[in-house]
Design a protein around this motif. Structure first.
Motif, PDB file in Angstrom:
ATOM      1  N   LEU A  72      10.387  35.628  19.285  1.00  0.00           N
ATOM      2  CA  LEU A  72       9.094  36.038  18.363  1.00  0.00           C
ATOM      3  C   LEU A  72       8.971  36.032  17.127  1.00  0.00           C
ATOM      4  O   LEU A  72       8.151  35.597  16.531  1.00  0.00           O
ATOM      5  N   ILE A  73      10.208  36.258  16.563  1.00  0.00           N
ATOM      6  CA  ILE A  73      10.308  36.277  15.087  1.00  0.00           C
ATOM      7  C   ILE A  73      10.977  35.181  14.235  1.00  0.00           C
ATOM      8  O   ILE A  73      11.232  34.899  13.058  1.00  0.00           O
ATOM      9  N   MET A  74      11.595  34.155  15.044  1.00  0.00           N
ATOM     10  CA  MET A  74      12.388  33.032  14.486  1.00  0.00           C
ATOM     11  C   MET A  74      12.051  31.833  15.068  1.00  0.00           C
ATOM     12  O   MET A  74      12.140  31.747  16.315  1.00  0.00           O
ATOM     13  N   ASN A 100      15.913  45.848   9.168  1.00  0.00           N
ATOM     14  CA  ASN A 100      15.150  46.340  10.061  1.00  0.00           C
ATOM     15  C   ASN A 100      14.069  45.559  10.480  1.00  0.00           C
ATOM     16  O   ASN A 100      13.202  45.367   9.393  1.00  0.00           O
ATOM     17  N   VAL A 101      14.020  44.710  11.563  1.00  0.00           N
ATOM     18  CA  VAL A 101      12.950  43.680  11.728  1.00  0.00           C
ATOM     19  C   VAL A 101      11.793  44.529  12.474  1.00  0.00           C
ATOM     20  O   VAL A 101      10.669  43.883  12.798  1.00  0.00           O
ATOM     21  N   GLU A 102      11.700  45.426  12.859  1.00  0.00           N
ATOM     22  CA  GLU A 102      10.554  46.343  13.347  1.00  0.00           C
ATOM     23  C   GLU A 102       9.529  46.701  12.011  1.00  0.00           C
ATOM     24  O   GLU A 102       8.485  46.658  12.271  1.00  0.00           O
ATOM     25  N   TYR A 154       6.723  35.124  12.383  1.00  0.00           N
ATOM     26  CA  TYR A 154       7.959  34.069  11.789  1.00  0.00           C
ATOM     27  C   TYR A 154       8.539  34.369  10.368  1.00  0.00           C
ATOM     28  O   TYR A 154       9.878  34.227  10.216  1.00  0.00           O
ATOM     29  N   ALA A 155       7.609  34.920   9.697  1.00  0.00           N
ATOM     30  CA  ALA A 155       8.151  35.036   8.312  1.00  0.00           C
ATOM     31  C   ALA A 155       8.949  36.364   8.254  1.00  0.00           C
ATOM     32  O   ALA A 155      10.056  36.560   7.582  1.00  0.00           O
ATOM     33  N   LEU A 156       8.986  37.265   9.328  1.00  0.00           N
ATOM     34  CA  LEU A 156      10.023  38.308   9.627  1.00  0.00           C
ATOM     35  C   LEU A 156      11.194  37.731   9.627  1.00  0.00           C
ATOM     36  O   LEU A 156      12.167  38.432   8.891  1.00  0.00           O
ATOM     37  N   GLY A 157      11.432  36.875  10.552  1.00  0.00           N
ATOM     38  CA  GLY A 157      12.512  36.196  10.712  1.00  0.00           C
ATOM     39  C   GLY A 157      13.220  35.578   9.597  1.00  0.00           C
ATOM     40  O   GLY A 157      14.537  35.513   9.268  1.00  0.00           O
ATOM     41  N   ALA A 179      19.119  28.708  14.149  1.00  0.00           N
ATOM     42  CA  ALA A 179      20.132  27.844  13.815  1.00  0.00           C
ATOM     43  C   ALA A 179      20.993  28.579  12.552  1.00  0.00           C
ATOM     44  O   ALA A 179      22.116  28.680  12.655  1.00  0.00           O
ATOM     45  N   ARG A 180      20.205  28.795  11.635  1.00  0.00           N
ATOM     46  CA  ARG A 180      20.951  29.405  10.471  1.00  0.00           C
ATOM     47  C   ARG A 180      21.429  30.698  10.660  1.00  0.00           C
ATOM     48  O   ARG A 180      22.519  31.102  10.023  1.00  0.00           O
ATOM     49  N   LEU A 181      20.576  31.650  11.506  1.00  0.00           N
ATOM     50  CA  LEU A 181      21.496  32.829  12.012  1.00  0.00           C
ATOM     51  C   LEU A 181      22.751  32.655  12.518  1.00  0.00           C
ATOM     52  O   LEU A 181      23.969  33.272  12.154  1.00  0.00           O
ATOM     53  N   HIS A 182      22.924  31.728  13.437  1.00  0.00           N
ATOM     54  CA  HIS A 182      24.039  31.568  14.111  1.00  0.00           C
ATOM     55  C   HIS A 182      25.374  30.920  13.216  1.00  0.00           C
ATOM     56  O   HIS A 182      26.372  31.034  13.503  1.00  0.00           O
ATOM     57  N   GLN A 183      24.831  30.295  12.017  1.00  0.00           N
ATOM     58  CA  GLN A 183      25.904  29.664  11.213  1.00  0.00           C
ATOM     59  C   GLN A 183      26.586  30.968  10.313  1.00  0.00           C
ATOM     60  O   GLN A 183      27.366  30.816   9.598  1.00  0.00           O
ATOM     61  N   LEU A 184      25.966  32.077  10.409  1.00  0.00           N
ATOM     62  CA  LEU A 184      26.498  33.150   9.691  1.00  0.00           C
ATOM     63  C   LEU A 184      27.632  33.740  10.416  1.00  0.00           C
ATOM     64  O   LEU A 184      28.332  34.826   9.597  1.00  0.00           O
TER      65      LEU A 184
END
Length: 341
Positions: free
Chosen positions: A17-19, A78-80, A300-303, A25-30
């Motif tokens: 929903l947010i990414m 907090n992405v809520e 998407y901007a949230l993510g 992919a960038r998240l998984h690189q972290l």
């Protein structure tokens, strides 16, 4: 072997929903991403992961005893979008743990809808459509007996955070005189936006259109009630665009039903709203199902904002896009998780 766990516990959001794929992919690189999005991550799993957790995306409960078991933790994102009383904010500050939210992603779409709904109330657009469909329409001047021009109308804004400031910029072409009530801000910030600082009674009694963007705190729950609605100008417009709990909702419905004011609301005390809730049939109210901020681009901007700041934090740099929770203000907030996106 040392692990860098990224705990993703995003309900009521989901990762998709947010990414967008590139952001995921960038998240998984972290680090090593562990996700629970069909249900809130169980306490046992959270406790097991905490010693190696460097980032938390979501609303996971983090009291001091859990923070004690998370020596590597750098940030809670907090992405809520609401800071809730499930985190020891002071302990996070003392330990250098960022607690942030990309809530400003919603400012532009909410402001846009707020303006649209204000124009609707002022010009009677929805009412005219309903009258036409029922065969009772009136033409020309007769069809504008109860309308007013938004251009040049006096505007009041209650709550001048991201949403209020975005709305103020959006309405500049309408040349409104704008009064602002926000007890958390110095007058200088309000004046720099070409607005007039004012007390709440003045905002309500002197404005033709009032926008409410205030968050719910321990001090303002239900602070707009029958007294406040009574002091508004007859026929003026009241738009509730932030949190339902800042108003006495039955009093708001009564003020609209009586014809004293016209109302628009995007938020409700309980969501989803019950099918037999009296607000559904109350006259004088323009209804929106907590949808003004939930556009595809905003979600998407949230993510993307969250991941971009996480990348900075993992480099030892401060976040630049998200808003940080301040213990002094977070302790006063009375937000609750949203039930819909």
């Amino acid at each position: 072997m040392s692990r860098n766990i990224i705990l993703v516990d995003p309900l009521p959001r989901t990762v998709d929903l947010i990414m967008e794929p590139s952001v995921k992919a960038r998240l998984h690189q972290l680090g090593e991403v562990v996700i629970s999005e069909d249900r809130q991550m169980g306490a046992e799993q959270v406790d097991e992961l905490l010693p190696d957790t460097v980032l938390i995306f979501g609303q996971t409960d983090m009291p001091k005893e859990r923070l004690d078991r998370a020596p590597k933790l750098k940030a809670i994102i907090n992405v809520e979008s609401n800071f809730m009383p499930n985190i020891d904010y002071q302990a996070c500050v003392e330990r250098g743990i960022w607690v942030i939210t990309p809530a400003s992603a919603f400012a532009s779409p909410v402001a846009e809808s707020s303006l649209a709904m204000a124009l609707d109330l002022a010009r009677g657009i929805t009412k005219a459509d309903r009258d036409f469909r029922q065969g009772v329409e009136e033409y020309g001047l007769a069809g504008n007996a109860d309308t007013f021009r938004f251009a040049g109308a006096s505007v009041g804004i209650i709550g001048f955070g991201d949403l209020g400031r975005q709305l103020r910029e959006l309405i500049r072409p309408f040349r409104n005189h704008v009064r602002v009530f926000d007890p958390w801000l110095p007058n200088e910030i309000i004046e720099r936006a070409d607005c007039v600082p004012a007390g709440m009674d003045e905002v309500l009694s002197e404005s033709q259109v009032v926008f409410v963007f205030a968050s719910v705190t321990s001090e303002n729950e239900g602070f707009i009630g029958a007294r406040e609605f009574a002091m508004m100008k007859p026929g003026s417009a009241f738009l509730l665009m932030s949190r339902a709990a800042v108003v006495d909702f039955p009093a708001m419905i009564e003020a609209a039903a009586s014809g004293h004011i016209r109302v628009a609301t995007d938020v409700f005390p309980d969501e989803p709203v019950a099918t037999d809730d009296p607000v559904r049939s109350a006259p004088g109210i323009l209804l929106s199902a907590h949808r003004t901020g939930g556009t595809r681009d905003a979600l998407y901007a949230l993510g993307s904002m969250a991941v971009a700041d996480a990348e900075l934090i993992m480099k030892g740099l401060p976040p630049q896009l998200c808003r940080r929770a301040d213990p002094a203000t977070a302790a006063r907030l009375k937000s609750k998780p949203v039930s819909v996106t």
